[in-house]
Design an enzyme around this catalytic site. Structure first.
Site, PDB file in Angstrom:
ATOM      1  N   LYS A   1     -33.249  68.602 -96.922  1.00 42.79           N
ATOM      2  CA  LYS A   1     -33.957  69.431 -97.897  1.00 42.79           C
ATOM      3  C   LYS A   1     -34.531  68.579 -99.033  1.00 42.79           C
ATOM      4  O   LYS A   1     -35.683  68.733 -99.405  1.00 42.79           O
ATOM      5  CB  LYS A   1     -33.001  70.486 -98.487  1.00 42.79           C
ATOM      6  CG  LYS A   1     -32.488  71.508 -97.482  1.00 42.79           C
ATOM      7  CD  LYS A   1     -31.703  72.616 -98.141  1.00 42.79           C
ATOM      8  CE  LYS A   1     -30.334  72.165 -98.622  1.00 42.79           C
ATOM      9  NZ  LYS A   1     -29.379  71.950 -97.508  1.00 42.79           N
ATOM     10  N   THR A   2     -33.693  67.699 -99.579  1.00 46.55           N
ATOM     11  CA  THR A   2     -34.101  66.940-100.769  1.00 46.55           C
ATOM     12  C   THR A   2     -34.372  65.470-100.476  1.00 46.55           C
ATOM     13  O   THR A   2     -34.768  64.730-101.385  1.00 46.55           O
ATOM     14  CB  THR A   2     -33.005  67.029-101.850  1.00 46.55           C
ATOM     15  OG1 THR A   2     -31.777  66.541-101.297  1.00 46.55           O
ATOM     16  CG2 THR A   2     -32.813  68.464-102.315  1.00 46.55           C
TER      17      THR A   2
ATOM     18  N   LYS B   1     -26.629  56.198-110.827  1.00 54.59           N
ATOM     19  CA  LYS B   1     -27.135  54.825-110.961  1.00 54.59           C
ATOM     20  C   LYS B   1     -28.133  54.723-112.111  1.00 54.59           C
ATOM     21  O   LYS B   1     -28.114  53.755-112.889  1.00 54.59           O
ATOM     22  CB  LYS B   1     -27.801  54.387-109.658  1.00 54.59           C
ATOM     23  CG  LYS B   1     -28.483  53.034-109.758  1.00 54.59           C
ATOM     24  CD  LYS B   1     -29.134  52.613-108.450  1.00 54.59           C
ATOM     25  CE  LYS B   1     -29.851  51.263-108.619  1.00 54.59           C
ATOM     26  NZ  LYS B   1     -30.404  50.756-107.343  1.00 54.59           N
TER      27      LYS B   1
ATOM     28  N   TYR C   1       5.883  58.857-120.879  1.00 48.36           N
ATOM     29  CA  TYR C   1       6.011  57.405-120.696  1.00 48.36           C
ATOM     30  C   TYR C   1       6.488  57.156-119.275  1.00 48.36           C
ATOM     31  O   TYR C   1       6.667  58.091-118.494  1.00 48.36           O
ATOM     32  CB  TYR C   1       6.972  56.777-121.715  1.00 48.36           C
ATOM     33  CG  TYR C   1       8.331  57.444-121.837  1.00 48.36           C
ATOM     34  CD1 TYR C   1       9.355  57.183-120.918  1.00 48.36           C
ATOM     35  CD2 TYR C   1       8.593  58.334-122.874  1.00 48.36           C
ATOM     36  CE1 TYR C   1      10.585  57.786-121.032  1.00 48.36           C
ATOM     37  CE2 TYR C   1       9.831  58.941-122.997  1.00 48.36           C
ATOM     38  CZ  TYR C   1      10.824  58.661-122.078  1.00 48.36           C
ATOM     39  OH  TYR C   1      12.054  59.262-122.188  1.00 48.36           O
TER      40      TYR C   1
ATOM     41  N   HIS D   1      19.503  59.831-110.294  1.00 47.21           N
ATOM     42  CA  HIS D   1      18.867  58.544-109.960  1.00 47.21           C
ATOM     43  C   HIS D   1      18.532  58.450-108.475  1.00 47.21           C
ATOM     44  O   HIS D   1      18.852  57.465-107.810  1.00 47.21           O
ATOM     45  CB  HIS D   1      19.753  57.383-110.406  1.00 47.21           C
ATOM     46  CG  HIS D   1      19.993  57.354-111.884  1.00 47.21           C
ATOM     47  ND1 HIS D   1      18.996  57.078-112.791  1.00 47.21           N
ATOM     48  CD2 HIS D   1      21.110  57.604-112.613  1.00 47.21           C
ATOM     49  CE1 HIS D   1      19.500  57.138-114.026  1.00 47.21           C
ATOM     50  NE2 HIS D   1      20.764  57.465-113.940  1.00 47.21           N
TER      51      HIS D   1
ATOM     52  N   GLY E   1      23.049  66.140-116.584  1.00 51.50           N
ATOM     53  CA  GLY E   1      21.673  65.658-116.694  1.00 51.50           C
ATOM     54  C   GLY E   1      20.983  65.469-115.364  1.00 51.50           C
ATOM     55  O   GLY E   1      19.957  64.790-115.283  1.00 51.50           O
TER      56      GLY E   1
ATOM     57  N   ASP F   1      35.560  45.558 -90.125  1.00 53.99           N
ATOM     58  CA  ASP F   1      36.255  45.793 -91.397  1.00 53.99           C
ATOM     59  C   ASP F   1      36.051  47.201 -91.946  1.00 53.99           C
ATOM     60  O   ASP F   1      36.983  47.826 -92.460  1.00 53.99           O
ATOM     61  CB  ASP F   1      35.864  44.749 -92.441  1.00 53.99           C
ATOM     62  CG  ASP F   1      34.358  44.462 -92.494  1.00 53.99           C
ATOM     63  OD1 ASP F   1      33.585  45.218 -91.876  1.00 53.99           O
ATOM     64  OD2 ASP F   1      33.971  43.475 -93.147  1.00 53.99           O
TER      65      ASP F   1
END
Length: 509
Positions: A68-69, A139, A215, A271, A300, A463
């Site tokens: 089209k373009t 651009k 952070y 953790h 926590g 062991d």
């Protein structure tokens, strides 16, 4: 002169959402508007004059709208340098209109792929003209403003209204950066679609939804999250998640998905490792027994359930300081109770497909691997000893193996009656991991008699099975594969311990 007044615009968009006020404002500013196809009709239906691109190019839309373009009179109007004498002369010679603004919203390629559409439908959603218009306009940002996504419509409308159709070079450069972000992400998505079963030594990752965190791991480090958190979770309550929260949430989700659809299961993580875990007939009892595994470390922590959290469970959870609680759903009573702590983060886990790859930085590059999607099942168990585990022990062995897979290596997991008794995590020696687990279990008064042990890798020496036997453990699950497997097998045979091999190692570094 860096400031430019918009006098002409080319608009070609897939989504018309939010476009109307922009078109009306451009019309108020006496901007000449060029368009084609559905966008042209949309503008005409608003009662606003629009010049069909076909009138400029003298070519109709062809090949079912594929072209089209794509024409020199369009791209010449965008790419010409307004302060370049030769460019200006060629515009006049070839009757090319100047274009100061390009507004494009690309075909929804990623959404089409995600919808499960056919390959042909997906191919037709690869935008050619639109992506070319974006690259050309971006651009030439020295002269042209490029609006490359419906997400930027509001910002651009505000700019139009505040500056009355004038843009600075800084404005245009900002929109150009957005445009190249859109085009590079679009091309990456297309490449990954074509390459999903092909070249494995090429990596293209593009995430456009970024979030600045308070952070990183520590307060002196910057932190960011790139991904669609809102697709993954519905946040019901609490403060913003931190970098460390997100790592723990990731570990929690991957662990609990091992138990999706099973009996009520509850995990407490700290953790990235489970410090409490249990599966019971009710989620309330599962939480109580998970907490008993290590009520000290649970402080926590990150809590996650594989089923709805009810009032009774919420009342118990409310007694504990915890950062995040995740579940498929919460009862209304439970939600009211858990919202009693203003900073406690409450998340509903949505049913979202996770990546099949894991990626992490390494040296001056990245490491990529297939996700460990292998889950040990009863069909994988190969009895290596004279004594076979009982049915109850087999269930505990599979339970422990799933936990072991999601615990940092070197690791040993001790379990009994589908409850985590203790684990040794992240140790440099497997013996140290086992001793840590035994010491921890005893410190919380767990009876290890009849418990099972899971190891994420083989035993090179006997062991570990000897130490486990002395502690009362009666069944062991491990991958096997050591050249000295017979040493461990012989010890187990001589001491009436059952041991099974899975053939699959589950290191997690």
């Amino acid at each position: 002169m860096s400031n430019k007044t918009i006098s002409s615009a080319l608009i070609s968009v897939f989504s018309k959402d939010g476009l109307e006020p922009i078109v009306k404002k451009l019309n108020d500013l006496n901007v000449t508007i060029y368009s084609t196809g559905g966008t042209e009709k949309f503008i005409k239906d608003l009662g606003i004059n629009v010049v069909p691109v076909e009138d400029v190019t003298s070519y109709p839309s062809i090949l079912g709208g594929r072209v089209k373009t794509l024409h020199p009179k369009v791209f010449g109007g965008i790419l010409n340098r307004q302060n370049h004498e030769g460019d200006v002369a060629e515009l006049a010679e070839f009757e090319i209109p100047q274009i100061d603004l390009v507004i494009v919203d690309l075909y929804p390629f990623e959404k089409t792929v995600a919808s499960g559409a056919s390959n042909q439908d997906i191919i037709e959603k690869i935008d050619i003209g639109g992506i070319s218009l974006i690259r050309a306009a971006a651009k030439n940002y020295a002269d042209v403003t490029c609006v490359s996504s419906v997400d930027d419509y509001a910002e651009f409308l505000e700019l139009l209204e505040s500056k009355n159709g004038e843009t600075s070079e800084e404005d245009r450069k900002r929109f150009a950066a957005k445009a190249f972000n859109v085009s590079s992400h679009y091309d990456s998505a297309i490449f990954n679609y074509f390459n999903k079963d092909e070249e494995e030594t090429v990596l293209k990752i593009s995430e456009t939804k970024g979030k600045v965190l308070r952070y990183g791991e520590n307060p002196h480090q910057k932190g960011f999250f790139f991904g669609d958190f809102d697709a993954m979770f519905t946040k019901l309550h609490g403060k913003e998640l931190s970098y460390n929260n997100l790592l723990d949430v990731d570990a929690a989700v991957n662990l609990i998905l091992e138990f999706k659809g099973e009996d009520p299961t509850f995990a407490i993580l700290k953790h990235n490792n489970a410090c409490g875990f249990a599966q019971r007939d009710t989620i309330h009892q599962a939480y109580v027994d998970a907490l008993a595994g290590d009520p000290v470390s649970a402080f926590g922590g990150i809590l996650i359930s594989n089923t709805e959290i009810d009032k009774a469970t919420a009342e118990e959870i409310h007694k504990l300081f915890c950062e995040v609680v995740i579940a498929p759903s919460f009862s209304d009573d439970a939600l009211e109770i858990l919202k009693g702590k203003k900073n406690r983060i409450l998340l509903i886990l949505n049913d979202v497909e996770l990546s099949e790859k894991t990626v992490r930085t390494c040296l001056n590059g990245v490491l990529v691997q297939d996700k460990d999607n292998k889950t040990d099942g009863l069909e994988d168990l190969k009895t290596a000893t004279t004594k076979a585990p009982t049915d109850a022990e087999k269930e505990d062995l599979i339970f422990a193996s799933k936990l072991c897979k999601h615990t940092k290596s070197n690791t040993i997991v001790l379990a009994k009656n589908k409850q985590l008794l203790a684990s040794g995590t992240g140790q440099t020696s497997r013996v140290d991991a086992l001793n840590q687990a035994i010491h921890k279990a005893k410190s919380f008064n767990f009876d290890l008699e009849g418990a099972v042990m899971a190891s994420d890798a083989f035993f090179p020496f006997p062991d570990c099975v000897e130490i486990a036997d002395d502690a009362g453990i009666t069944a062991v699950i491990q991958p096997g594969g050591s050249i000295k497997d017979e040493l461990s097998i012989n010890y187990c045979n001589e001491n009436n311990v059952a041991m099974v091999f899975t053939g699959t190692r589950h290191f997690k570094h």
